[in-house]
Motif scaffolding. Structure first.
Motif, PDB file in Angstrom:
ATOM      1  N   PHE A 170       1.156  -0.998  -0.050  1.00 15.62           N
ATOM      2  CA  PHE A 170      -0.072  -0.069  -0.617  1.00 15.62           C
ATOM      3  C   PHE A 170       1.094   1.474   0.146  1.00 15.62           C
ATOM      4  O   PHE A 170       0.833   2.695   0.580  1.00 15.62           O
ATOM      5  CB  PHE A 170      -0.695  -0.245   1.228  1.00 15.62           C
ATOM      6  N   SER A 171       1.863   1.154  -0.025  1.00 20.49           N
ATOM      7  CA  SER A 171       3.094   1.989  -0.522  1.00 20.49           C
ATOM      8  C   SER A 171       2.481   3.371  -1.062  1.00 20.49           C
ATOM      9  O   SER A 171       2.646   4.781  -0.848  1.00 20.49           O
ATOM     10  CB  SER A 171       4.444   1.505  -0.788  1.00 20.49           C
ATOM     11  N   GLY A 172       1.486   3.324  -2.484  1.00 13.93           N
ATOM     12  CA  GLY A 172       1.193   4.192  -3.367  1.00 13.93           C
ATOM     13  C   GLY A 172       0.422   5.108  -2.171  1.00 13.93           C
ATOM     14  O   GLY A 172       0.583   6.853  -2.618  1.00 13.93           O
ATOM     15  N   ILE A 173      -0.444   4.531  -0.730  1.00 18.89           N
ATOM     16  CA  ILE A 173      -0.636   5.679  -0.621  1.00 18.89           C
ATOM     17  C   ILE A 173      -0.250   6.957   0.135  1.00 18.89           C
ATOM     18  O   ILE A 173      -0.683   7.948   0.534  1.00 18.89           O
ATOM     19  CB  ILE A 173      -2.174   5.157   0.428  1.00 18.89           C
ATOM     20  N   SER A 174       0.829   6.560   1.146  1.00 21.54           N
ATOM     21  CA  SER A 174       1.219   7.378   1.279  1.00 21.54           C
ATOM     22  C   SER A 174       2.588   8.984   0.428  1.00 21.54           C
ATOM     23  O   SER A 174       2.395   9.386   1.413  1.00 21.54           O
ATOM     24  CB  SER A 174       3.040   6.307   2.614  1.00 21.54           C
ATOM     25  N   VAL A 175       2.704   8.025  -0.545  1.00 22.48           N
ATOM     26  CA  VAL A 175       3.540   9.276  -0.914  1.00 22.48           C
ATOM     27  C   VAL A 175       1.730  10.382  -2.001  1.00 22.48           C
ATOM     28  O   VAL A 175       2.823  11.412  -2.473  1.00 22.48           O
ATOM     29  CB  VAL A 175       4.098   8.414  -2.563  1.00 22.48           C
ATOM     30  N   ALA A 176       1.281   9.619  -1.693  1.00 22.39           N
ATOM     31  CA  ALA A 176      -0.036  10.943  -2.160  1.00 22.39           C
ATOM     32  C   ALA A 176      -0.025  12.001  -1.779  1.00 22.39           C
ATOM     33  O   ALA A 176       0.511  12.161  -0.915  1.00 22.39           O
ATOM     34  CB  ALA A 176      -1.558  10.294  -2.384  1.00 22.39           C
ATOM     35  N   SER A 177       0.067  13.096  -2.245  1.00 23.64           N
ATOM     36  CA  SER A 177       0.294  14.664  -1.858  1.00 23.64           C
ATOM     37  C   SER A 177      -1.292  15.526  -1.744  1.00 23.64           C
ATOM     38  O   SER A 177      -1.029  17.050  -2.186  1.00 23.64           O
ATOM     39  CB  SER A 177       1.295  15.060  -2.443  1.00 23.64           C
ATOM     40  N   SER A 178      -2.138  15.020  -2.481  1.00 23.36           N
ATOM     41  CA  SER A 178      -2.724  15.898  -2.872  1.00 23.36           C
ATOM     42  C   SER A 178      -4.588  14.959  -2.323  1.00 23.36           C
ATOM     43  O   SER A 178      -4.515  13.379  -3.036  1.00 23.36           O
ATOM     44  CB  SER A 178      -3.721  16.492  -4.143  1.00 23.36           C
ATOM     45  N   TRP A 179      -6.253  15.380  -2.431  1.00 28.42           N
ATOM     46  CA  TRP A 179      -6.998  14.859  -2.355  1.00 28.42           C
ATOM     47  C   TRP A 179      -7.406  14.254  -3.533  1.00 28.42           C
ATOM     48  O   TRP A 179      -8.112  12.519  -3.510  1.00 28.42           O
ATOM     49  CB  TRP A 179      -8.543  15.136  -2.286  1.00 28.42           C
ATOM     50  N   SER A 180      -6.916  14.417  -4.793  1.00 26.89           N
ATOM     51  CA  SER A 180      -7.456  13.592  -5.677  1.00 26.89           C
ATOM     52  C   SER A 180      -5.689  13.105  -5.986  1.00 26.89           C
ATOM     53  O   SER A 180      -7.039  10.935  -6.553  1.00 26.89           O
ATOM     54  CB  SER A 180      -7.311  15.036  -7.466  1.00 26.89           C
ATOM     55  N   GLN A 181      -5.016  12.503  -5.648  1.00 25.22           N
ATOM     56  CA  GLN A 181      -4.426  11.599  -5.902  1.00 25.22           C
ATOM     57  C   GLN A 181      -4.557  10.665  -4.744  1.00 25.22           C
ATOM     58  O   GLN A 181      -4.123   8.956  -5.311  1.00 25.22           O
ATOM     59  CB  GLN A 181      -2.742  11.883  -5.523  1.00 25.22           C
ATOM     60  N   LEU A 182      -5.083  10.941  -3.438  1.00 20.87           N
ATOM     61  CA  LEU A 182      -5.689   9.783  -3.002  1.00 20.87           C
ATOM     62  C   LEU A 182      -6.603   9.001  -3.227  1.00 20.87           C
ATOM     63  O   LEU A 182      -6.917   8.108  -3.168  1.00 20.87           O
ATOM     64  CB  LEU A 182      -5.710  10.189  -1.496  1.00 20.87           C
ATOM     65  N   LYS A 183      -7.433   9.698  -3.439  1.00 18.46           N
ATOM     66  CA  LYS A 183      -8.991   9.089  -4.855  1.00 18.46           C
ATOM     67  C   LYS A 183      -8.412   8.002  -5.525  1.00 18.46           C
ATOM     68  O   LYS A 183      -8.449   6.890  -5.683  1.00 18.46           O
ATOM     69  CB  LYS A 183      -9.659  10.088  -4.892  1.00 18.46           C
ATOM     70  N   GLU A 184      -7.351   8.583  -6.576  1.00 17.20           N
ATOM     71  CA  GLU A 184      -7.191   7.974  -7.016  1.00 17.20           C
ATOM     72  C   GLU A 184      -6.058   6.549  -6.943  1.00 17.20           C
ATOM     73  O   GLU A 184      -6.578   5.161  -7.335  1.00 17.20           O
ATOM     74  CB  GLU A 184      -5.383   8.204  -7.493  1.00 17.20           C
ATOM     75  N   GLN A 185      -5.110   6.110  -5.861  1.00 21.17           N
ATOM     76  CA  GLN A 185      -5.216   5.583  -4.775  1.00 21.17           C
ATOM     77  C   GLN A 185      -6.439   4.216  -5.128  1.00 21.17           C
ATOM     78  O   GLN A 185      -6.210   2.869  -4.799  1.00 21.17           O
ATOM     79  CB  GLN A 185      -3.872   5.956  -3.806  1.00 21.17           C
ATOM     80  N   ARG A 186      -7.234   4.670  -3.748  1.00 22.01           N
ATOM     81  CA  ARG A 186      -8.118   4.518  -3.124  1.00 22.01           C
ATOM     82  C   ARG A 186      -8.647   3.322  -4.014  1.00 22.01           C
ATOM     83  O   ARG A 186      -9.119   2.182  -3.659  1.00 22.01           O
ATOM     84  CB  ARG A 186      -9.277   5.455  -2.438  1.00 22.01           C
ATOM     85  N   ILE A 187      -9.550   3.812  -5.708  1.00 21.36           N
ATOM     86  CA  ILE A 187      -9.789   3.400  -6.294  1.00 21.36           C
ATOM     87  C   ILE A 187      -9.031   2.022  -6.876  1.00 21.36           C
ATOM     88  O   ILE A 187      -9.404   1.227  -7.253  1.00 21.36           O
ATOM     89  CB  ILE A 187     -10.106   4.560  -8.184  1.00 21.36           C
ATOM     90  N   GLU A 188      -7.689   2.521  -7.048  1.00 17.24           N
ATOM     91  CA  GLU A 188      -6.756   1.369  -7.995  1.00 17.24           C
ATOM     92  C   GLU A 188      -6.327   0.141  -6.323  1.00 17.24           C
ATOM     93  O   GLU A 188      -6.670  -0.647  -7.052  1.00 17.24           O
ATOM     94  CB  GLU A 188      -5.721   2.130  -7.835  1.00 17.24           C
ATOM     95  N   ILE A 244      -5.704   5.312   4.291  1.00 14.71           N
ATOM     96  CA  ILE A 244      -5.916   6.478   3.688  1.00 14.71           C
ATOM     97  C   ILE A 244      -6.869   7.554   4.736  1.00 14.71           C
ATOM     98  O   ILE A 244      -6.310   8.888   4.138  1.00 14.71           O
ATOM     99  CB  ILE A 244      -7.097   5.744   2.399  1.00 14.71           C
ATOM    100  N   THR A 245      -7.214   6.999   5.518  1.00 10.28           N
ATOM    101  CA  THR A 245      -7.724   7.879   6.472  1.00 10.28           C
ATOM    102  C   THR A 245      -6.705   8.711   7.518  1.00 10.28           C
ATOM    103  O   THR A 245      -6.389   9.940   7.327  1.00 10.28           O
ATOM    104  CB  THR A 245      -8.518   6.857   7.532  1.00 10.28           C
ATOM    105  N   THR A 246      -5.484   7.971   7.305  1.00 11.11           N
ATOM    106  CA  THR A 246      -4.148   8.714   8.164  1.00 11.11           C
ATOM    107  C   THR A 246      -3.924  10.030   7.074  1.00 11.11           C
ATOM    108  O   THR A 246      -3.536  11.089   7.597  1.00 11.11           O
ATOM    109  CB  THR A 246      -3.392   7.687   8.450  1.00 11.11           C
ATOM    110  N   LYS A 247      -3.217   9.542   5.885  1.00 11.10           N
ATOM    111  CA  LYS A 247      -3.024   9.991   5.181  1.00 11.10           C
ATOM    112  C   LYS A 247      -3.894  11.656   4.839  1.00 11.10           C
ATOM    113  O   LYS A 247      -3.794  12.901   4.903  1.00 11.10           O
ATOM    114  CB  LYS A 247      -2.718   9.410   3.446  1.00 11.10           C
ATOM    115  N   ALA A 248      -4.989  11.077   4.948  1.00 11.80           N
ATOM    116  CA  ALA A 248      -6.407  12.363   4.784  1.00 11.80           C
ATOM    117  C   ALA A 248      -6.208  13.275   5.584  1.00 11.80           C
ATOM    118  O   ALA A 248      -6.182  14.409   5.476  1.00 11.80           O
ATOM    119  CB  ALA A 248      -7.431  11.237   5.137  1.00 11.80           C
ATOM    120  N   LEU A 249      -5.785  12.739   6.908  1.00 12.64           N
ATOM    121  CA  LEU A 249      -5.547  13.605   8.358  1.00 12.64           C
ATOM    122  C   LEU A 249      -4.970  14.853   7.705  1.00 12.64           C
ATOM    123  O   LEU A 249      -4.569  15.883   7.889  1.00 12.64           O
ATOM    124  CB  LEU A 249      -5.645  12.583   9.726  1.00 12.64           C
ATOM    125  N   GLU A 250      -3.158  13.517   7.424  1.00 14.66           N
ATOM    126  CA  GLU A 250      -2.184  14.781   7.064  1.00 14.66           C
ATOM    127  C   GLU A 250      -2.288  15.666   6.032  1.00 14.66           C
ATOM    128  O   GLU A 250      -1.740  16.912   6.349  1.00 14.66           O
ATOM    129  CB  GLU A 250      -0.527  13.477   6.144  1.00 14.66           C
TER     130      GLU A 250
END
Length: 359
Positions: free
Chosen positions: A13-31, A59-65
């Motif tokens: 799940f390392s892709g989640i940790s490198v997401a830096s925006s909401w759109s990137q995080l959503k893309e990671q969730r979908i993937e 995802i939630t932890t990254k959302a808080l960040e």
């Protein structure tokens, strides 16, 4: 995207940790949800559920960040005092599906700061809005940190718990049942530990709470008729189908939670609660049956049909009339419902006993 272990089919799940925006995080969730769907037939259902909930936590932890970063960029600065983000419901029990909604809260430090109320009000509203954007629908019951009821300082939480624990009416007891499933996700974990201690202390100081919790728990919609046949929906979009979430899963969760509270078992997941309860009462055949029924319930719940909306999954939690014609599914459903009927009767006996003691 890759597997950490190709034999065990555990996702990286390392892709989640490198997401830096909401759109990137959503893309990671979908993937990741796409890959998790592909793994559903490879992993056992309990292994699969563990992976699903790990994804949600990350995802939630990254959302808080990202939320903290947005607040800083908007001129509000960093969090003025420590806080803890907690979850309830299926997320608290680590039993979320790929389509679960929000159930969360905030515990804010008692430290004095004139800006903290305003900061966390804005922070919480932004967070819940963005979690909805990420595919976590807002809770219809408003159990979210954007609501003042679920966003408090530790001192305010202590006062609130005292109020709930001294009022035996339906709503305060419902809130206590929700709080029983709280689990720490991110932030200052000592705040979560302190709140949990306050929660369980109340159950020791107010014995009547057991009766009140039991009264709320014993309400149960009949799912088998007197002939042992499955009671399906009669009308509406799901006519002929069966609601796995509220017909099987929730009654088991409620029974196990009540037994855990009664015996001061502080585990959060239903599976761990059951394991602890069985270790305390190894001769309890009903608890053993609950363990098997819960595994079936998870399997059936994770198998309910789902559809895509804006790349995110939605499910009604119903097994369709057509699926119920599958002999294996119907057999597993009847087995689980038979256990639920026995748990309900056990709760009714306890309630009658408690009511006689009050007379």
């Amino acid at each position: 995207m890759k597997l950490v272990n190709s034999t065990d089919c555990i996702l990286d799940f390392s892709g989640i940790s490198v997401a830096s925006s909401w759109s990137q995080l959503k893309e990671q969730r979908i993937e990741y949800q796409t890959h998790l769907q592909q793994l559903r037939l490879t992993l056992t259902f309990l292994e699969w559920m563990t992976q699903v909930n790990l994804m949600h936590d990350l995802i939630t932890t990254k959302a808080l960040e990202i939320c903290e970063s947005d607040m800083l960029e908007a001129g509000y600065g960093p969090p003025p005092v420590p806080y803890s983000f907690i979850v309830f419901g299926s997320a608290g029990r680590m039993e979320s599906t790929l389509w679960s909604d929000q159930d969360n809260g905030l515990i804010i430090s008692n430290e004095t700061n004139e800006f903290k109320d305003r900061y966390f009000e804005i922070f919480a509203n932004l967070l819940c809005d963005q979690l909805a954007y990420l595919g976590y629908e807002k809770c219809l019951g408003k159990v979210m940190c954007s609501e003042l009821l679920w966003r408090k300082t530790l001192m305010e939480w202590e006062l609130t718990l005292t109020e709930w624990q001294s009022d035996m009416s339906w709503e305060p007891i419902r809130y206590l049942i929700i709080a029983a499933d709280m689990r720490h996700i991110a932030g200052d974990q000592s705040l979560t530990v302190a709140l949990k201690d306050l929660f369980y202390r109340g159950f020791k100081e107010v014995p009547e709470l057991q009766y009140a919790i039991l009264r709320n728990t014993v309400r149960h919609k009949a799912t088998l008729n007197i002939l042992g046949q499955v009671v399906t929906e009669r009308f509406g979009d799901h006519a002929g189908g069966f609601d796995i979430k509220y017909g099987v899963y929730i009654p088991l969760v409620n029974f196990v939670r009540f037994m855990a509270l009664q015996l001061d078992v502080r585990e959060t997941t239903t599976k761990k609660r059951l394991q602890k309860l069985i270790s305390l009462d190894s001769d309890n055949v009903l608890l053993e049956s609950c363990q098997e029924a819960f595994d079936m319930a998870i399997k059936l719940r994770m198998s309910t049909p789902c559809t895509l909306s804006d790349g995110l999954l939605i499910s009604s939690n119903y097994i369709s009339e057509q699926e119920l014609k599958n002999k294996t599914i119907m057999h597993e459903l009847r087995e689980s419902l038979g256990v639920i009927r026995r748990t309900h009767r056990a709760l009714q006996r306890l309630l009658r006993f408690a009511e006689r003691r009050k007379i």
